[in-house]
Write an enzyme that holds these catalytic residues in place. Structure first.
Site, PDB file in Angstrom:
ATOM      1  N   GLU A  35     -26.156  20.715 -22.420  1.00 12.21           N
ATOM      2  CA  GLU A  35     -26.946  21.540 -21.519  1.00 12.21           C
ATOM      3  C   GLU A  35     -26.962  20.982 -20.087  1.00 12.21           C
ATOM      4  OE1 GLU A  35     -27.924  24.461 -21.949  1.00 12.21           O
ATOM      5  OE2 GLU A  35     -29.197  24.667 -20.174  1.00 12.21           O
ATOM      6  N   HIS A  37     -24.430  19.561 -18.458  1.00  8.16           N
ATOM      7  CA  HIS A  37     -23.233  20.089 -17.777  1.00  8.16           C
ATOM      8  C   HIS A  37     -23.414  21.572 -17.445  1.00  8.16           C
ATOM      9  CE1 HIS A  37     -21.311  16.811 -20.318  1.00  8.16           C
ATOM     10  NE2 HIS A  37     -20.863  16.498 -19.107  1.00  8.16           N
ATOM     11  N   LYS A 149     -29.055  12.147 -14.019  1.00 10.86           N
ATOM     12  CA  LYS A 149     -29.089  11.116 -15.072  1.00 10.86           C
ATOM     13  C   LYS A 149     -28.240   9.923 -14.629  1.00 10.86           C
ATOM     14  CE  LYS A 149     -26.795  11.307 -19.013  1.00 10.86           C
ATOM     15  NZ  LYS A 149     -25.976  10.068 -19.081  1.00 10.86           N
ATOM     16  N   ARG A 187     -22.497  10.970 -25.009  1.00  8.39           N
ATOM     17  CA  ARG A 187     -22.462   9.807 -25.903  1.00  8.39           C
ATOM     18  C   ARG A 187     -23.579   9.843 -26.950  1.00  8.39           C
ATOM     19  NH1 ARG A 187     -20.330   7.088 -20.930  1.00  8.39           N
ATOM     20  NH2 ARG A 187     -18.351   6.154 -21.528  1.00  8.39           N
TER      21      ARG A 187
END
Ligand code: PAF
Length: 304
Positions: A35, A37, A149, A187
């Site tokens: 979400e 991206h 982030k 990740r």
């Protein structure tokens, strides 16, 4: 949406869009979309005439013992997501296409890249800035979109863009979290159920630190200590670093006064995760920005 794989084709498509007076918006990625991206793609779609998304797992930003070979990939899932978000071009260069003729040039931003993740991942940011500079040169965007982030990455790319006078507006977009607070990351797929649960301590600790600042705490060492003590409650989470730094220069601060980044990295199972909160002081009032919580889109996150 079309898929392109060569630098020449990509350059030609963007030249044509600009020739028609279009503004090109660009979202560089390493794929395996979540979400976060998709929120970047939506921002690019809303603000530009022509939107390019690149998927390139860039080998030069991985250290020799890092997860380049294991990095999650899902080309068809990514193509479906870009199509759904109204992207015009999905750029999918190969490693040989991006690093032709044994490329010998590196873009290095000094200072900002030496702390935080740069201290644990030597050479990582040289790989990031080199590939982003190349992608900017190929796509020629008016605006490029990055998530908060990766707060250090965003600060480094802003600095590179300023220092090299690149005609790109670098747009920072909100950090996107799972509904339980875990920062969305490609990740996260490395986490098993126990590690996935334990990892929520990271956003919890940042939330507690933010609350402490709102209640009046300004001492950086005390905030750092609060995070270290909180994370210690989850034994399978091993902190790599916790830093309290100026949000633009990434220099450590003793007291919180101006825009401040509280950033951490931690090893959880097979994953190394990062997270942060930015605290600003509009009219002197501490205002933490922990990002946004979103429900799953049912794409890759469904595997968690
Ligand atoms: O944030 C990422 O996914 C990568 O570091 C980037 C900016 C696409 C460069 O490879």
């Amino acid at each position: 949406m079309i898929r392109l794989a060569t630098v020449a084709e990509m350059r030609a498509a963007c030249d044509a869009a600009r020739a028609d007076g279009g503004r090109v918006g660009f979202v560089p990625t390493m794929g395996f979309f979540h979400e976060g991206h998709r929120s970047l793609m939506r921002a690019a779609r809303a603000e530009n005439d022509f939107v390019v998304v690149s998927v390139f797992v860039n080998p030069t930003q991985f250290g020799p013992d890092e997860d380049l070979a294991a990095y999650p990939r899902d080309l068809e899932g990514d193509a479906a997501a870009t199509e759904a978000e109204g992207v015009d071009v999905l750029f999918l260069p190969t490693v040989d296409e991006m690093y032709r003729d044994g490329a010998r040039t590196t873009v290095h931003v000094s200072g900002l890249t030496e702390r935080l993740c740069g201290a644990s991942r030597p050479g990582h940011f040289d790989g990031v800035t080199t590939v982003v500079a190349k992608l900017f040169s190929i796509v020629g965007p008016s605006r490029a979109y990055f998530g908060r982030k990766d707060a250090q990455q965003l600060a480094v790319i802003r600095r590179m863009t300023t220092d090299l006078d690149l005609p790109v507006d670098v747009v920072g977009c909100p950090l996107v979290r799972e509904t339980d607070g875990l920062a969305r990351s490609s990740r996260n797929v490395y986490l098993d159920a126990d590690d996935r649960q334990a990892a929520t301590i990271l956003s919890g600790a940042l939330y507690m630190a933010s609350e402490a600042v709102v209640r009046g705490q300004r001492d950086a060492a005390a905030i750092r200590q609060l995070i270290v003590e909180t994370v210690a409650h989850a034994p399978q989470v091993r902190l790599d670093y916790v830093e309290v730094v100026d949000a633009a220069t990434l220099e450590p601060v003793d007291q919180l006064a101006g825009d401040t980044l509280v950033a951490l990295a931690a090893f959880v199972g097979k994953a190394r995760l990062i997270d942060n909160v930015t605290i600003t002081f509009p009219a002197g009032v501490p205002t933490p920005d922990l990002g946004v919580l979103t429900a799953s889109t049912g794409m890759q996150e469904a595997d968690h």
